[in-house]
Write a protein that holds these residues in place. Sequence first.
Motif, PDB file in Angstrom:
ATOM      1  N   LEU A 190       0.796  -1.235   0.000  1.00  0.00           N
ATOM      2  CA  LEU A 190       0.000   0.000   0.000  1.00  0.00           C
ATOM      3  C   LEU A 190       0.825   1.279   0.000  1.00  0.00           C
ATOM      4  O   LEU A 190       0.262   2.376  -0.096  1.00  0.00           O
ATOM      5  CB  LEU A 190      -0.991   0.006   1.173  1.00  0.00           C
ATOM      6  CG  LEU A 190      -2.169  -0.946   1.006  1.00  0.00           C
ATOM      7  CD1 LEU A 190      -3.152  -0.786   2.168  1.00  0.00           C
ATOM      8  CD2 LEU A 190      -2.884  -0.704  -0.322  1.00  0.00           C
ATOM      9  N   THR A 191       2.157   1.167   0.017  1.00  0.00           N
ATOM     10  CA  THR A 191       2.953   2.391  -0.174  1.00  0.00           C
ATOM     11  C   THR A 191       2.633   2.946  -1.563  1.00  0.00           C
ATOM     12  O   THR A 191       2.858   4.118  -1.858  1.00  0.00           O
ATOM     13  CB  THR A 191       4.451   2.059  -0.107  1.00  0.00           C
ATOM     14  OG1 THR A 191       4.690   0.870  -0.853  1.00  0.00           O
ATOM     15  CG2 THR A 191       4.907   1.865   1.326  1.00  0.00           C
ATOM     16  N   GLU A 192       2.076   2.082  -2.429  1.00  0.00           N
ATOM     17  CA  GLU A 192       1.708   2.558  -3.763  1.00  0.00           C
ATOM     18  C   GLU A 192       0.514   3.511  -3.748  1.00  0.00           C
ATOM     19  O   GLU A 192       0.210   4.117  -4.769  1.00  0.00           O
ATOM     20  CB  GLU A 192       1.440   1.379  -4.701  1.00  0.00           C
ATOM     21  CG  GLU A 192       2.729   0.988  -5.398  1.00  0.00           C
ATOM     22  CD  GLU A 192       2.519   0.344  -6.731  1.00  0.00           C
ATOM     23  OE1 GLU A 192       1.744  -0.625  -6.796  1.00  0.00           O
ATOM     24  OE2 GLU A 192       3.128   0.795  -7.713  1.00  0.00           O
ATOM     25  N   LEU A 193      -0.127   3.675  -2.598  1.00  0.00           N
ATOM     26  CA  LEU A 193      -1.146   4.740  -2.477  1.00  0.00           C
ATOM     27  C   LEU A 193      -0.486   6.079  -2.795  1.00  0.00           C
ATOM     28  O   LEU A 193      -1.106   6.994  -3.299  1.00  0.00           O
ATOM     29  CB  LEU A 193      -1.710   4.791  -1.052  1.00  0.00           C
ATOM     30  CG  LEU A 193      -2.692   3.707  -0.624  1.00  0.00           C
ATOM     31  CD1 LEU A 193      -2.880   3.742   0.895  1.00  0.00           C
ATOM     32  CD2 LEU A 193      -4.041   3.893  -1.326  1.00  0.00           C
ATOM     33  N   PHE A 194       0.812   6.175  -2.464  1.00  0.00           N
ATOM     34  CA  PHE A 194       1.531   7.446  -2.580  1.00  0.00           C
ATOM     35  C   PHE A 194       2.440   7.498  -3.810  1.00  0.00           C
ATOM     36  O   PHE A 194       3.052   8.512  -4.095  1.00  0.00           O
ATOM     37  CB  PHE A 194       2.357   7.660  -1.294  1.00  0.00           C
ATOM     38  CG  PHE A 194       1.670   7.175  -0.038  1.00  0.00           C
ATOM     39  CD1 PHE A 194       2.203   6.126   0.708  1.00  0.00           C
ATOM     40  CD2 PHE A 194       0.459   7.720   0.359  1.00  0.00           C
ATOM     41  CE1 PHE A 194       1.545   5.638   1.851  1.00  0.00           C
ATOM     42  CE2 PHE A 194      -0.208   7.252   1.493  1.00  0.00           C
ATOM     43  CZ  PHE A 194       0.344   6.205   2.245  1.00  0.00           C
ATOM     44  N   ALA A 195       2.525   6.378  -4.535  1.00  0.00           N
ATOM     45  CA  ALA A 195       3.466   6.284  -5.659  1.00  0.00           C
ATOM     46  C   ALA A 195       3.125   7.181  -6.855  1.00  0.00           C
ATOM     47  O   ALA A 195       4.036   7.803  -7.429  1.00  0.00           O
ATOM     48  CB  ALA A 195       3.604   4.830  -6.109  1.00  0.00           C
ATOM     49  N   PRO A 196       1.838   7.313  -7.238  1.00  0.00           N
ATOM     50  CA  PRO A 196       1.562   8.190  -8.387  1.00  0.00           C
ATOM     51  C   PRO A 196       2.150   9.590  -8.214  1.00  0.00           C
ATOM     52  O   PRO A 196       2.684  10.168  -9.161  1.00  0.00           O
ATOM     53  CB  PRO A 196       0.028   8.214  -8.446  1.00  0.00           C
ATOM     54  CG  PRO A 196      -0.380   6.896  -7.877  1.00  0.00           C
ATOM     55  CD  PRO A 196       0.615   6.623  -6.770  1.00  0.00           C
ATOM     56  N   LYS A 199       4.336   4.567 -17.225  1.00  0.00           N
ATOM     57  CA  LYS A 199       3.689   3.237 -17.194  1.00  0.00           C
ATOM     58  C   LYS A 199       3.125   2.957 -15.801  1.00  0.00           C
ATOM     59  O   LYS A 199       1.992   2.491 -15.627  1.00  0.00           O
ATOM     60  CB  LYS A 199       4.771   2.211 -17.575  1.00  0.00           C
ATOM     61  CG  LYS A 199       4.343   0.769 -17.776  1.00  0.00           C
ATOM     62  CD  LYS A 199       5.563  -0.036 -18.265  1.00  0.00           C
ATOM     63  CE  LYS A 199       5.249  -1.505 -18.486  1.00  0.00           C
ATOM     64  NZ  LYS A 199       4.670  -2.198 -17.332  1.00  0.00           N
ATOM     65  N   ARG A 200       3.928   3.289 -14.773  1.00  0.00           N
ATOM     66  CA  ARG A 200       3.532   2.997 -13.388  1.00  0.00           C
ATOM     67  C   ARG A 200       2.392   3.912 -12.920  1.00  0.00           C
ATOM     68  O   ARG A 200       1.622   3.549 -12.048  1.00  0.00           O
ATOM     69  CB  ARG A 200       4.717   3.142 -12.424  1.00  0.00           C
ATOM     70  CG  ARG A 200       5.641   1.988 -12.333  1.00  0.00           C
ATOM     71  CD  ARG A 200       5.030   0.638 -12.258  1.00  0.00           C
ATOM     72  NE  ARG A 200       4.282   0.355 -11.055  1.00  0.00           N
ATOM     73  CZ  ARG A 200       3.529  -0.715 -10.902  1.00  0.00           C
ATOM     74  NH1 ARG A 200       3.365  -1.553 -11.883  1.00  0.00           N
ATOM     75  NH2 ARG A 200       2.883  -0.925  -9.781  1.00  0.00           N
ATOM     76  N   LEU A 201       2.286   5.099 -13.508  1.00  0.00           N
ATOM     77  CA  LEU A 201       1.227   6.035 -13.068  1.00  0.00           C
ATOM     78  C   LEU A 201      -0.133   5.336 -13.114  1.00  0.00           C
ATOM     79  O   LEU A 201      -0.876   5.320 -12.137  1.00  0.00           O
ATOM     80  CB  LEU A 201       1.180   7.246 -13.993  1.00  0.00           C
ATOM     81  CG  LEU A 201       1.847   8.537 -13.537  1.00  0.00           C
ATOM     82  CD1 LEU A 201       1.537   9.651 -14.526  1.00  0.00           C
ATOM     83  CD2 LEU A 201       1.411   8.935 -12.134  1.00  0.00           C
TER      84      LEU A 201
HETATM   85  O1  AHQ Z   1       8.017   0.848  -9.522  1.00  0.00           O
HETATM   86  C1  AHQ Z   1       7.386   0.493  -8.383  1.00  0.00           C
HETATM   87  C2  AHQ Z   1       6.641  -0.671  -8.302  1.00  0.00           C
HETATM   88  O2  AHQ Z   1       6.504  -1.455  -9.389  1.00  0.00           O
HETATM   89  C3  AHQ Z   1       6.048  -1.001  -7.092  1.00  0.00           C
HETATM   90  C4  AHQ Z   1       5.237  -2.187  -6.753  1.00  0.00           C
HETATM   91  C5  AHQ Z   1       4.692  -1.823  -5.390  1.00  0.00           C
HETATM   92  C6  AHQ Z   1       4.716  -2.969  -4.418  1.00  0.00           C
HETATM   93  O3  AHQ Z   1       4.149  -4.022  -4.757  1.00  0.00           O
HETATM   94  O4  AHQ Z   1       5.250  -2.789  -3.293  1.00  0.00           O
HETATM   95  N1  AHQ Z   1       5.506  -0.719  -4.931  1.00  0.00           N
HETATM   96  C7  AHQ Z   1       6.178  -0.186  -5.978  1.00  0.00           C
HETATM   97  C8  AHQ Z   1       6.921   0.989  -6.036  1.00  0.00           C
HETATM   98  C9  AHQ Z   1       7.532   1.338  -7.274  1.00  0.00           C
HETATM   99  N2  AHQ Z   1       8.269   2.474  -7.431  1.00  0.00           N
HETATM  100  C10 AHQ Z   1       8.667   3.226  -6.265  1.00  0.00           C
HETATM  101  C11 AHQ Z   1       9.259   4.569  -6.702  1.00  0.00           C
HETATM  102  O5  AHQ Z   1       9.434   5.441  -5.864  1.00  0.00           O
HETATM  103  O6  AHQ Z   1       9.585   4.647  -7.891  1.00  0.00           O
HETATM  104  C12 AHQ Z   1       7.518   3.322  -5.311  1.00  0.00           C
HETATM  105  C13 AHQ Z   1       7.193   1.885  -4.845  1.00  0.00           C
HETATM  106  C14 AHQ Z   1       6.159   1.909  -3.760  1.00  0.00           C
HETATM  107  O7  AHQ Z   1       5.601   2.975  -3.459  1.00  0.00           O
HETATM  108  O8  AHQ Z   1       5.977   0.864  -3.086  1.00  0.00           O
END
Ligand code: AHQ
Length: 245
Positions: free
Chosen positions: A144-150, A177-179
């Motif tokens: 769920l750290t990806e809540l903040f990733a965008p 792509k990740r956005l």
């Molecule tokens: O590129 C990232 C990614 O594919 C993921 C998958 C996800 C997870 O399953 O934990 N978390 C994550 C994250 C990616 N990039 C990080 C960044 O700062 O580029 C952020 C990271 C995350 O927020 O967990």
Amino acid sequence: MEAPWSREEFEQKLRTKGQGYHIYHPFHVAMYEGKLSKEQLQAWVLNRFYYQISIPLKDAAILSNCPDVEARKQWIVRITDHDGTMENSYGGIEAWVELGSAVGLSREDVVSLKHVSPGVKFAVDAYVNFCKQRSWQESMCSSLTELFAPHIHQQRISSWPEMYPWIDESGLKYFKKRLTEARRDVEQGLNVTLDYFSQSREMQEKALDILQFKLNILWVIADSIMLQSSEITMDGREYLKQPVY
Ligand code: AHQ
């Protein structure tokens, strides 16, 4: 023990943990402000590659612990997002190698992992091992750290062209792509977390601790990269740049 938080309150508590997200780490603040040298950006790309190639292993570990077919059907896309498929081998890992060449690194430099710092390896391995050993619900919660990733991906997309004009535009492909992928992925992780951990206040507190564990992992990754790529010298001796292991 007090009564559980409502679903909305619980979600708000999870989102508030974003205050500890690595977007606020001095290394990422310096990156956003255009203060990193080419070598420091290269160090970040080289070290983060170890995190990227570990994500599919982490997600496969979660699937191996998950007996819920519907949950697996949704989660499995994360693996092909990174690995690509037999039909189309372009995935996040390949996009990260492209980011490497956009910052002046060879494919060999990136995929050899020879520049990955011990701290980054340790933190990433801790994340993969967590997801191997814990329940699939706890492991999905840790994503769920990806809540903040965008937010952090958008920051790079908007600031790099101005701050680092020497980086080819193709290097931003991964972040673009990740956005969209992060926004889609996090829906499942959030719903599983809100459903599973709402059994009691104690379980909700445990979810916050799991999210903090993963925030710490991202923080320590930035710490290790900052140290490895800094110009710190110990009493005049050049800080050992290459990990010896
Ligand atoms: O590129 C990232 C990614 O594919 C993921 C998958 C996800 C997870 O399953 O934990 N978390 C994550 C994250 C990616 N990039 C990080 C960044 O700062 O580029 C952020 C990271 C995350 O927020 O967990």
